[in-house]
Design an enzyme around this catalytic site. Structure first.
Site, PDB file in Angstrom:
ATOM      1  N   GLN A  86     -67.439  55.468 -30.664  1.00 20.67           N
ATOM      2  CA  GLN A  86     -68.009  54.138 -30.826  1.00 20.67           C
ATOM      3  C   GLN A  86     -67.469  53.195 -29.752  1.00 20.67           C
ATOM      4  O   GLN A  86     -67.189  53.624 -28.637  1.00 20.67           O
ATOM      5  CB  GLN A  86     -67.674  53.630 -32.234  1.00 20.67           C
ATOM      6  CG  GLN A  86     -68.311  54.435 -33.352  1.00 20.67           C
ATOM      7  CD  GLN A  86     -69.704  53.946 -33.693  1.00 20.67           C
ATOM      8  OE1 GLN A  86     -70.151  52.891 -33.240  1.00 20.67           O
ATOM      9  NE2 GLN A  86     -70.426  54.711 -34.504  1.00 20.67           N
ATOM     10  N   CYS A 181     -63.421  51.533 -32.463  1.00 17.70           N
ATOM     11  CA  CYS A 181     -63.911  52.881 -32.735  1.00 17.70           C
ATOM     12  C   CYS A 181     -64.819  52.929 -33.959  1.00 17.70           C
ATOM     13  O   CYS A 181     -64.996  53.977 -34.579  1.00 17.70           O
ATOM     14  CB  CYS A 181     -62.751  53.860 -32.882  1.00 17.70           C
ATOM     15  SG  CYS A 181     -61.664  53.870 -31.442  1.00 17.70           S
TER      16      CYS A 181
END
Length: 225
Positions: A86, A181
């Site tokens: 991410q 993340c």
């Protein structure tokens, strides 16, 4: 740029050269393109490389990145990249260790490589008597639940690029603008906050040394033990 060549053997017993390059502060897009070019052009004989560098302030979104994990806009650029994972933040004082490795050469699968990446950071922290751990749910390395290192990889043509981002001595404020993340409320930390006084150049060298030890199944005894 400083370059150091190290000869190491994986469990096959064959000797391979790993070139460690210290590249200083490098724009993210410049480094990313260089990694893609290196991987595209490499052959079975191309020596593996480890790049140690820092990036100017930038958010990067992995291939699974969701826009909602950027909580509010800022003047820091956001770049959609090709690594897994991410969104995360990179900036001066964060050690970036990019791994350009032939996975067949080292007889590594992706999960094995991730464990070795985590192991390198965990062992580095152990040199300073700091207990760190990985996580099956959220890849990376943590100290008391706070993330000190993020991992991200791209596998192409049997080789990898991208790698580890280790928080050494940086401004952590930009992490407030994201779900690091992809995890809301995830705390982050850095070596300086944990009482480590060694500078980022020393830490970068030790991180590379510990990763190579993971690759080659060597044991590094922490200084003073």
């Amino acid at each position: 740029m400083q370059t150091k060549k190290l000869n190491h053997a994986p469990k096959t017993g064959y000797m391979f050269t790993v070139t460690v390059k210290n590249m200083g502060i490098t724009e993210y897009l410049t480094a990313w393109q260089a990694m893609k070019d290196f991987t595209q052009q490499r052959t079975r004989e191309t020596p593996d490389e480890i790049w140690l560098l820092e990036h100017p302030p930038v958010y990067t979104q992995g291939i699974a990145g969701k826009p909602e994990h950027l909580l509010f806009p800022s003047n820091i650029p956001v770049i959609k990249t090709d690594r897994g994972g991410q969104i995360t933040y990179h900036g001066p004082g964060q050690i970036i260790m990019y791994l350009l490795l032939d996975l067949h050469r080292w007889q590594l699968g992706i999960r094995q490589l991730v464990r070795k990446m985590e192991g390198a950071v965990i062992n580095l922290m152990d040199e300073y008597d700091i207990v760190a751990n990985g996580s099956q749910d959220a890849p990376g390395v943590y100290v008391n639940g706070a993330k000190i290192a993020s991992l991200g990889l791209k596998i192409r043509r049997g080789a990898c690029y991208h790698g580890i981002a280790f928080n050494a001595d940086m401004d952590l404020a930009p992490f407030v603008a994201i779900n690091p993340c992809g995890y809301p409320g995830l705390r982050v930390t850095q070596a300086k906050e944990l009482g480590i006084s060694d500078n980022k150049e020393v830490l970068a060298g030790k991180l590379a040394q510990n990763f190579i030890a993971q690759l080659t199944h060597r044991i590094i005894t922490p200084h003073g033990r």
